[in-house]
Design an enzyme around this catalytic site. Structure first.
Site, PDB file in Angstrom:
ATOM      1  CG  ASP A  13      -1.870  -1.164   1.039  1.00  0.00           C
ATOM      2  OD1 ASP A  13      -2.241  -1.720   0.240  1.00  0.00           O
ATOM      3  OD2 ASP A  13      -2.122  -1.631   2.289  1.00  0.00           O
ATOM      4  N   GLY A  40      -4.581  -4.390  -3.899  1.00  0.00           N
ATOM      5  CA  GLY A  40      -5.570  -3.364  -4.078  1.00  0.00           C
ATOM      6  C   GLY A  40      -4.723  -2.100  -4.611  1.00  0.00           C
TER       7      GLY A  40
HETATM    8  P1  GDP Z   1      -0.644   0.190  -3.623  1.00  0.00           P
HETATM    9  O1  GDP Z   1      -1.360  -0.920  -3.168  1.00  0.00           O
HETATM   10  O2  GDP Z   1       0.468   0.286  -3.110  1.00  0.00           O
HETATM   11  O3  GDP Z   1      -1.000   0.445  -4.893  1.00  0.00           O
HETATM   12  O4  GDP Z   1      -1.515   1.442  -2.626  1.00  0.00           O
HETATM   13  P2  GDP Z   1      -3.009   1.426  -2.342  1.00  0.00           P
HETATM   14  O5  GDP Z   1      -3.805   2.068  -3.573  1.00  0.00           O
HETATM   15  O6  GDP Z   1      -3.508   0.599  -1.496  1.00  0.00           O
HETATM   16  O7  GDP Z   1      -2.791   2.715  -1.209  1.00  0.00           O
HETATM   17  C1  GDP Z   1      -2.307   4.068  -1.330  1.00  0.00           C
HETATM   18  C2  GDP Z   1      -3.340   5.042  -1.018  1.00  0.00           C
HETATM   19  O8  GDP Z   1      -2.907   6.358  -1.276  1.00  0.00           O
HETATM   20  C3  GDP Z   1      -4.569   5.050  -2.365  1.00  0.00           C
HETATM   21  O9  GDP Z   1      -5.715   5.530  -1.824  1.00  0.00           O
HETATM   22  C4  GDP Z   1      -4.071   6.281  -3.210  1.00  0.00           C
HETATM   23  O10 GDP Z   1      -4.854   7.050  -4.004  1.00  0.00           O
HETATM   24  C5  GDP Z   1      -3.339   7.212  -2.112  1.00  0.00           C
HETATM   25  N1  GDP Z   1      -2.173   8.134  -2.535  1.00  0.00           N
HETATM   26  C6  GDP Z   1      -1.229   7.697  -3.383  1.00  0.00           C
HETATM   27  N2  GDP Z   1      -0.192   8.456  -3.409  1.00  0.00           N
HETATM   28  C7  GDP Z   1      -0.417   9.487  -2.531  1.00  0.00           C
HETATM   29  C8  GDP Z   1       0.060  10.701  -1.953  1.00  0.00           C
HETATM   30  O11 GDP Z   1       1.047  11.075  -2.478  1.00  0.00           O
HETATM   31  N3  GDP Z   1      -0.738  11.598  -1.126  1.00  0.00           N
HETATM   32  C9  GDP Z   1      -2.015  10.952  -0.823  1.00  0.00           C
HETATM   33  N4  GDP Z   1      -2.418  11.877   0.220  1.00  0.00           N
HETATM   34  N5  GDP Z   1      -2.430   9.848  -1.172  1.00  0.00           N
HETATM   35  C10 GDP Z   1      -1.688   8.827  -1.849  1.00  0.00           C
HETATM   36  P1  IMO Z   2      -0.945  -4.373  -2.280  1.00  0.00           P
HETATM   37  O1  IMO Z   2      -0.593  -4.853  -3.445  1.00  0.00           O
HETATM   38  C1  IMO Z   2      -0.949  -4.594   2.426  1.00  0.00           C
HETATM   39  C2  IMO Z   2      -1.018  -8.678   3.776  1.00  0.00           C
HETATM   40  C3  IMO Z   2      -2.255  -8.937   4.745  1.00  0.00           C
HETATM   41  C4  IMO Z   2      -1.567  -9.938   5.568  1.00  0.00           C
HETATM   42  C5  IMO Z   2      -0.487 -10.785   4.832  1.00  0.00           C
HETATM   43  C6  IMO Z   2      -0.785 -12.067   4.235  1.00  0.00           C
HETATM   44  O2  IMO Z   2      -2.349  -3.429  -2.316  1.00  0.00           O
HETATM   45  O3  IMO Z   2       0.020  -3.623  -1.542  1.00  0.00           O
HETATM   46  P2  IMO Z   2      -2.510 -12.751   2.029  1.00  0.00           P
HETATM   47  O4  IMO Z   2      -3.936 -12.436   2.003  1.00  0.00           O
HETATM   48  O5  IMO Z   2      -1.571 -12.227   1.178  1.00  0.00           O
HETATM   49  O6  IMO Z   2      -2.178 -14.146   2.498  1.00  0.00           O
HETATM   50  O7  IMO Z   2      -2.197 -12.013   3.644  1.00  0.00           O
HETATM   51  O8  IMO Z   2      -0.184  -9.676   3.871  1.00  0.00           O
HETATM   52  N1  IMO Z   2      -1.276  -8.072   2.441  1.00  0.00           N
HETATM   53  C7  IMO Z   2      -1.340  -6.719   2.092  1.00  0.00           C
HETATM   54  N2  IMO Z   2      -0.907  -5.805   2.732  1.00  0.00           N
HETATM   55  N3  IMO Z   2      -1.129  -4.594   1.038  1.00  0.00           N
HETATM   56  C8  IMO Z   2      -1.322  -5.596   0.012  1.00  0.00           C
HETATM   57  O9  IMO Z   2      -1.324  -5.578  -1.294  1.00  0.00           O
HETATM   58  C9  IMO Z   2      -1.033  -6.720   0.764  1.00  0.00           C
HETATM   59  N4  IMO Z   2      -1.668  -8.161   0.173  1.00  0.00           N
HETATM   60  C10 IMO Z   2      -1.571  -8.888   1.294  1.00  0.00           C
HETATM   61  O10 IMO Z   2      -2.903  -8.182   5.211  1.00  0.00           O
HETATM   62  O11 IMO Z   2      -1.041  -9.541   6.461  1.00  0.00           O
HETATM   63 MG    MG Z   3      -2.813  -1.648  -1.703  1.00  0.00          MG
END
Ligand code: GDP
Ligand code: IMO
Ligand code: MG
Length: 422
Positions: A13, A40
């Protein structure tokens, strides 16, 4: 020809979706190389927010071909649901634009059931998985009893593979195998137009001079080999996983881009030395909207950990870092950065401890930097950043020994500062 790997530097994330989307504008192929719909990845364009789970984050450009490569585990039901959600938002994806590896493993409903059974059996030692069947599917892959995309195209083989696993015994409950076999045969027919030899497809693209992004999911600290085992996922998000997960040679890689949040978050269980169980942590969660993209769980929040980030630089060989969510720190009077750990025996270490108990019981040692206390979310030029924000970025870059090439200050495409051409 350039091939870039995008890897999460922390516990997932970090904003990989946003960074991939930005860099995808100039490439031909975006490839997911591991993980599944535990991921996600959020991409915000105009008034639309796209939450991508399996489809690579290059999907919003017509000029980009997306590939789900052999290292990914695919839940076909989720994938078709995602394609239909995208269609409802005006993004129609044809088999010309999406290629799926015949060798990718397939998540069955039984894998999802087993994921939740295993979590409840673990009791207080639960991992906090996403419950998507990821672990059980990869376990079957390694156990050489899995089902691959290619098997969905052959009813007899599929039926044999599903039956031989004796799911009612594994799950301790009666299951309807016939129904699942029928529905997966039907998925096979729907998936067929997308299926390719993805290693061949990607290598041919690279050899003909195309630009490629290999998009990782999860993050380094969730890696099955290098992460905080056993509180990890079941694949290799690290850059090395991109070569096996996409079927390309390491000499083809030009850039390894680590995406690191300006602070740290974690979803699920497991040790987290810089976690803030206080008002500051609550403030980061609120300002950063730190709630899971896949499960909506509140993310645990804490200060940036440079011991962990230096470790991520090492195990991935990052050539550069994209620093995300710097705007979330706008409100802070001062910002702490962990630069070493004090172990339970009193010794101070700057290398990541591999012993689980040592890591669980270590205490972060912080340096404190000044905050900037202004809104930086509309700044697009590095020179316009307040000096203390520049200092924060420079401090990180200097301590981990790689340049920061991008700073993200908001979820939208334009909220990005480009420091160096990647
Ligand atoms: P990913 O799994 O690494 O693609 O990250 P996620 O999408 O799960 O979580 C990142 C969250 O932060 C999302 O809601 C993005 O829209 C948001 N986001 C990404 N870059 C920035 C940033 O520079 N500032 C802020 N405030 N939000 C960001
Ligand atoms: P993105 O790509 C954050 C975490 C779960 C749990 C552990 C194992 O959005 O960064 P799993 O279902 O993979 O067996 O769960 O890994 N986890 C993540 N945490 N971002 C993700 O994906 C994750 N995918 C799995 O919360 O701790
Ligand atoms: Mg994510």
């Amino acid at each position: 020809m350039t091939v870039k790997i995008i890897v999460g530097a922390q516990w997932g994330d970090e904003g990989k979706g946003k960074i991939t989307d930005i860099l995808a504008e100039k490439v031909n192929l975006v490839v997911r190389y591991q993980g599944g719909n535990n991921a996600g990845h959020t991409v915000v364009v105009g008034d639309k927010t796209f939450k991508l789970h399996l489809i690579p984050s290059g999907v919003l450009y017509k000029s980009v071909t997306c590939v789900i490569a052999n290292g990914v585990v695919i839940d076909p039901e989720v994938m078709f649901q995602e394609l239909s959600t995208l269609r409802e938002k005006g993004v129609e994806i044809t088999p010309d634009q999406l290629k799926i590896s015949s060798l990718a493993h397939v998540i069955l409903p039984f894998h999802r059931m087993l994921d939740s059974k295993q979590e409840s059996d673990r009791g207080s030692n639960k991992i906090g998985t996403t419950g998507r069947g990821i672990g059980p599917c990869y376990t079957d892959k390694i156990g050489r009893v899995g089902v691959r995309v290619v098997d969905l195209l052959n009813k007899e083989r599929l039926a044999r593979l599903i039956r031989q696993r004796e799911w009612d015994q594994v799950l301790g409950t009666a299951v309807n195998l016939d129904e699942v076999i029928e529905s997966y045969v039907a998925f096979g027919q729907r998936i067929k137009p997308y299926v390719v030899d993805s290693s061949l497809f990607i290598n041919e693209a690279i050899n003909s001079g195309k630009h490629v992004i290999l998009e990782g999911s999860q993050g380094t600290m969730l890696d099955i080999d290098h992460g905080t085992y056993p509180f990890v996922t079941t694949s290799n998000p690290v850059s090395g996983g991109a070569c096996s997960g996409a079927g390309i040679g390491p000499h083809k890689i030009n850039h390894v881009i680590g995406v690191a949040k300006a602070y740290v978050t974690r979803v699920g269980e497991g040790p987290f030395p810089t976690e803030l169980n206080d008002e500051t942590g609550e403030k980061l969660r609120h300002r950063g909207a730190e709630f899971g993209t896949t499960t909506n769980r509140p993310r645990r929040c804490g200060w940036l950990d440079l011991v962990g980030l230096r470790y991520a630089v090492r195990v991935n060989g990052f050539t550069e870092i994209c620093l995300t969510k710097l705007d979330v720190l706008d409100d802070c009077d001062s910002i702490k950065v962990c630069t070493a750990y004090r172990l339970a025996n009193g010794s101070i270490v700057t290398e990541f401890p591999l012993d689980y108990d040592e890591f669980t019981n270590c205490e972060p040692i912080y340096e404190e930097l000044l905050g900037w206390k202004v809104d930086i979310s509309q700044i697009t030029d590095y020179d316009q950043l307040p000096p203390t924000a520049k200092h924060y970025a420079a401090f990180i870059s200097e301590r981990v020994g790689v340049p920061i090439t991008m700073i993200s200050v908001g979820s939208r495409r334009h909220q990005t500062i480009h420091l160096l051409e990647v």
